[in-house]
Design a protein around this motif. Structure first.
Motif, short mmCIF file in Angstrom:
data_model
loop_
_atom_site.label_atom_id
_atom_site.label_comp_id
_atom_site.label_asym_id
_atom_site.label_seq_id
_atom_site.Cartn_x
_atom_site.Cartn_y
_atom_site.Cartn_z
N ALA A 1 -20.11 -83.42 -37.51
CA ALA A 1 -20.88 -84.18 -36.52
C ALA A 1 -20.87 -83.49 -35.16
N VAL A 2 -19.73 -82.95 -34.77
CA VAL A 2 -19.67 -82.24 -33.49
C VAL A 2 -20.54 -80.99 -33.53
N ALA A 3 -20.45 -80.24 -34.64
CA ALA A 3 -21.24 -79.01 -34.75
C ALA A 3 -22.74 -79.31 -34.70
N VAL A 4 -23.15 -80.38 -35.35
CA VAL A 4 -24.57 -80.76 -35.32
C VAL A 4 -24.95 -81.24 -33.92
N SER A 5 -24.08 -82.06 -33.32
CA SER A 5 -24.36 -82.57 -31.98
C SER A 5 -24.49 -81.46 -30.95
N GLU A 6 -23.70 -80.39 -31.14
CA GLU A 6 -23.74 -79.26 -30.20
C GLU A 6 -24.88 -78.29 -30.51
N GLY A 7 -25.58 -78.51 -31.62
CA GLY A 7 -26.70 -77.64 -31.97
C GLY A 7 -26.31 -76.39 -32.72
N ILE B 1 -28.76 -76.12 -51.98
CA ILE B 1 -27.84 -77.14 -51.48
C ILE B 1 -27.95 -77.21 -49.96
N THR B 2 -28.00 -78.41 -49.43
CA THR B 2 -28.02 -78.58 -47.98
C THR B 2 -26.62 -78.92 -47.47
N VAL B 3 -26.43 -78.78 -46.17
CA VAL B 3 -25.17 -79.14 -45.54
C VAL B 3 -24.88 -80.62 -45.75
N ARG B 4 -25.89 -81.46 -45.60
CA ARG B 4 -25.73 -82.91 -45.79
C ARG B 4 -25.21 -83.21 -47.20
N GLN B 5 -25.75 -82.53 -48.20
CA GLN B 5 -25.33 -82.79 -49.57
C GLN B 5 -23.88 -82.40 -49.82
N LEU B 6 -23.41 -81.34 -49.19
CA LEU B 6 -21.99 -80.99 -49.30
C LEU B 6 -21.13 -82.11 -48.73
N ALA B 7 -21.54 -82.69 -47.62
CA ALA B 7 -20.74 -83.70 -46.93
C ALA B 7 -20.84 -85.07 -47.56
N ALA B 8 -21.85 -85.29 -48.41
CA ALA B 8 -22.06 -86.61 -49.02
C ALA B 8 -21.81 -86.61 -50.52
N HIS B 9 -21.21 -85.56 -51.04
CA HIS B 9 -20.88 -85.47 -52.47
C HIS B 9 -22.11 -85.52 -53.36
N ILE C 1 -19.26 -74.74 -41.80
CA ILE C 1 -19.04 -75.13 -40.40
C ILE C 1 -18.42 -73.98 -39.63
N THR C 2 -17.39 -73.38 -40.22
CA THR C 2 -16.71 -72.27 -39.53
C THR C 2 -17.67 -71.12 -39.26
N ALA C 3 -18.52 -70.80 -40.22
CA ALA C 3 -19.49 -69.72 -40.01
C ALA C 3 -20.45 -70.07 -38.87
N SER C 4 -20.82 -71.34 -38.75
CA SER C 4 -21.73 -71.75 -37.68
C SER C 4 -21.08 -71.63 -36.30
N LEU C 5 -19.74 -71.61 -36.26
CA LEU C 5 -19.03 -71.58 -34.99
C LEU C 5 -18.82 -70.17 -34.45
N GLN C 6 -19.09 -69.17 -35.25
CA GLN C 6 -18.72 -67.81 -34.85
C GLN C 6 -19.37 -67.35 -33.55
N PRO C 7 -20.61 -67.76 -33.23
CA PRO C 7 -21.15 -67.31 -31.93
C PRO C 7 -20.70 -68.20 -30.76
N ARG D 1 -23.55 -87.12 -30.17
CA ARG D 1 -24.80 -87.86 -29.96
C ARG D 1 -24.92 -88.99 -30.97
N PRO D 2 -25.29 -90.20 -30.54
CA PRO D 2 -25.36 -91.34 -31.46
C PRO D 2 -26.22 -91.09 -32.68
N GLN D 3 -27.34 -90.40 -32.50
CA GLN D 3 -28.22 -90.17 -33.65
C GLN D 3 -27.59 -89.24 -34.67
N VAL D 4 -26.62 -88.45 -34.25
CA VAL D 4 -25.91 -87.57 -35.18
C VAL D 4 -24.91 -88.36 -36.02
N LEU D 5 -24.33 -89.41 -35.45
CA LEU D 5 -23.36 -90.21 -36.19
C LEU D 5 -24.01 -91.14 -37.21
N ARG D 6 -25.31 -91.40 -37.07
CA ARG D 6 -25.95 -92.36 -37.98
C ARG D 6 -25.81 -91.99 -39.45
N PRO D 7 -25.99 -90.72 -39.85
CA PRO D 7 -25.81 -90.39 -41.27
C PRO D 7 -24.40 -90.63 -41.78
#
Length: 680
Positions: free
Chosen positions: A72-78, A102-110, A173-179, A253-259
């Motif tokens: 959620a933080v990674a998505v909220s930060e873009g 496979i999408t990121v959402r699907q990994l997180a929602a089983h 997530i870790t790969a998305s954080l590298q930059p 961001r609230p809209q990020v927490l909705r899922p």
């Protein structure tokens, strides 16, 4: 970490029931138990050597606390998006015909389709997956998940609980954080959540205490391996309760927490979930979307791990529960269904008995009690439509309006956001008939289409207030709803207004004014702290300049009115409980009734007053009346008995158990009045 404490009674929870709750859970191996209500800690107890400062293992609760919140933080930060393809970050999947979809959402929602890794397996990749310190000839868990876990089904088509799915998520997530300035999940959580929330380093750890090095990155486990104090878990639950906001800052961001809080029901249907696996999966947790836990609202969110390490967040009840310790099953069967049934029976089912259903207003001196006919007797028609404001016309017609549907049979040929109808017959045997009007009907789903929030028949004219108009708009019809003219729009507040209705064609009005209430905000989709009031002479309803707004009362208690909308004051205050409204005059008791939905989760009330501006008292209030996500409570004055003791409540909702309340639902309500002759 500072959390204010209070008694359960002061926060609307029965002390005896709270004590019983704690005792039963202690008997079942609970080591840490915290209950937060209205931002006050009403229960905190520890056993077995645990305390406020003692971390406890989380097991799969880490999927919420670590994986879900880091995502959620990674998505909220873009840094990434829920619907990004996972192979954007997991390059090894880019050529795989299934895993590349496979999408990121699907990994997180089983719902990725990746196989689970069963614990206790003697050989193969599944055994290596659970090794915290893999030897030189073994693969680390992340590598097992990325390269060895088989794909069992098409991505997004079915639920399959998957620890390797969360390992792959950790890598993505870790790969998305590298930059970014945060090279790993621990640093991201520490800087973006833990420090702002006041959670000290000693109160939490993740990833079995260390990362797995892979591809030049430090990848922390997100499927388990966390240790948190109960108070640290509570603090993260409070963040979810506040939709990512904390002390004036927006941490997520609230809209990020909705899922996370709303579930995965749009991508995988309920009948595609395994039989017996009770809740609905969400991003990083589980929700009660299909009301499989009927004692609590369906906004209930649960983060859960083996041994019943639990964080339960119930936004509509302003409640967070943290339970950590030994398994509640105490050696009994450990199937998925048993796991969730223990949560249901010991943590969720007792909640209704705790609730005192307290409003901030004293009990009405005109009404002793309110009762409803059994839910099985509710009459339902107009399926797949909702809203239903009503007014009693000059010729005896009961006018109503529906939203987001096709009205009554025969249905309209297209879905309408605003449709008109009439109700013929008695409350026990009535028929709804669509009233077609080219100039009154509107299209558009949800907040994107106009919807009637109030109707009024007075002096030969039918008036309508339409919400979702930025903020709301007045319309009128001089031919019983066949054609409409559209007038002014309120420039601020008054986002979901309703008229006060009296008897037939405004019979019984106490003065020459028309009164309008609204939550004090622009939206029909938020809960506000206040309700505001406007009035206008019945001869000048169409003229915006003729409106006056309640500002307050003088020293003698007389109302003060202003023509300036910006100078309005609240006429009714119930913090975070002012949602969509009904208003009427209950002639038998000589009282004005204000009927707010307090949220979209089944909390509502009836409040009465001798004047339109108060003082208010409580006829009925419930924090949850047990029918799921109901809203918009209407009392047609035509359907009130002569003695005022029997009324017909029209409401709408969502599917609950086997009943679909997304319709015109009519339930008889009976009052026990305080005396035989109580008219003023």
């Amino acid at each position: 970490m500072i959390v204010d404490s209070d008694t359960g009674e002061n926060q609307g929870l029965a002390a005896s029931q709270l004590d019983l709750y704690a005792a039963r859970l202690t008997e079942r191996g609970t080591k840490s138990l915290l209950v937060l209500r209205n931002e006050r800690l009403v229960l905190e107890q520890y056993a077995g050597g645990f305390s406020q400062t003692t971390p406890h293992y989380t097991a799969s609760l880490a999927k919420t606390l670590v994986g879900g919140l880091a995502l959620a933080v990674a998505v909220s930060e873009g840094y990434m998006a829920y619907d990004d393809l996972a192979c954007t970050y997991i390059k090894a999947w880019q050529e795989d015909p299934l895993k590349s979809r496979i999408t990121v959402r699907q990994l997180a929602a089983h719902t990725s389709g990746l196989d689970n890794a069963a614990q206790g397996t003697e050989a193969g990749w599944e055994r290596m997956f659970w090794q915290k310190d893999p030897g030189p000839d073994a693969l680390d868990p992340i590598t097992c998940a990325l390269y060895k876990a088989p794909q069992i089904h098409e991505p997004g088509t079915s639920f399959l609980y998957s620890n390797p799915g969360f390992a792959a998520l950790a890598y993505a997530i870790t790969a998305s954080l590298q930059p970014t300035p945060y090279p790993n999940i621990r640093e991201l959580l520490r800087e973006k959540l833990m420090l702002p929330l006041g959670i000290a380093d000693a109160e939490w750890s993740i990833g079995y205490g260390k990362p797995f090095p892979l591809d030049g990155m430090e990848v922390y486990a997100t499927w388990g391996g966390g240790e948190f104090t109960a108070r640290a878990v509570l603090q993260l639950g409070r963040l979810l309760l506040h939709t990512g906001r904390w002390e004036g800052r927006e941490l997520i961001r609230p809209q990020v927490l909705r899922p996370m809080m709303a579930g995965n029901y749009k991508s995988v249907l309920r009948d595609e979930f395994p039989e017996g696996f009770l809740p609905t999966s969400s991003v990083g947790g589980f929700v009660n979307h299909y009301n499989v836990f009927p004692s609590v609202p369906d906004c209930t969110f649960i983060g859960a791990g083996a041994g019943h390490q639990l964080m339960i967040v119930i936004p509509s009840l302003d409640m967070v529960i943290v339970r950590m310790g030994d398994s509640l099953l105490q050696g009994a069967k450990r199937a998925d269904e048993d796991f969730w049934n223990a949560i249901k029976e010991l943590l969720l089912d007792p909640i209704p008995a705790m609730l005192l259903h307290q409003s901030p207003f004293p009990q009405s001196d005109r009404v002793r009690s309110v009762s409803f006919e059994p839910a099985a007797s509710i009459r339902i028609t107009g399926e797949d439509s909702d809203n239903w404001p009503c007014t009693w016309g000059e010729d005896g017609t009961l006018f109503t309006s529906y939203g987001d549907g096709y009205g009554f049979v025969p249905h309209t040929e297209k879905k309408l956001s605003l449709g008109l109808a009439v109700l013929h017959g008695t409350p026990q045997s009535f028929e709804g008939v669509n009233l077609r009007t080219e100039t009154g009907e509107r299209e558009g789903d949800g907040p994107h289409g106009l919807k009637a929030s109030g109707l009024l028949a007075v002096d030969g004219t039918l008036y309508m207030l339409a919400r979702n108009a930025g903020n709301s708009q007045l319309a009128w019809s001089e031919d019983n709803g066949r054609t409409w003219e559209w007038g002014f729009t309120f420039e601020t507040s008054f986002g979901c207004p309703t008229f006060v209705n009296y008897g037939q064609h405004y019979e019984g009005a106490q003065d020459n004014y028309v009164y309008i209430y609204s939550p004090d905000g622009p939206s029909a989709y938020e809960e506000y702290d206040h309700i505001v009031l406007a009035r206008v002479n019945r001869d000048h309803i169409r003229s915006r300049s003729a409106y006056e707004f309640y500002r307050g009362t003088d020293e003698a208690g007389a109302p003060i009115w202003t023509t300036k909308l910006e100078d309005r004051g609240p006429v009714f205050t119930f913090p975070r409980h002012c949602h969509r409204l009904e208003a009427l005059y209950h002639a038998a008791t000589g009282r004005y009734w204000l009927v707010p939905a307090c949220n979209h989760e089944g909390s509502w009330g009836i409040f009465d007053a001798p004047t339109p501006w108060g003082p208010w008292s409580t006829v009925y209030y419930t924090e949850y009346w047990g029918l799921g996500r109901t809203h918009s409570y209407r009392f047609p004055t035509k359907w009130i008995s002569t003695d005022g003791t029997q009324l017909q409540l029209i409401f709408s909702g969502r599917r609950f158990k086997a009943t679909d309340y997304d319709a015109c639902c009519v339930r008889t309500m009976t009052l026990q009045l305080a005396g035989d002759d109580i008219r003023p």
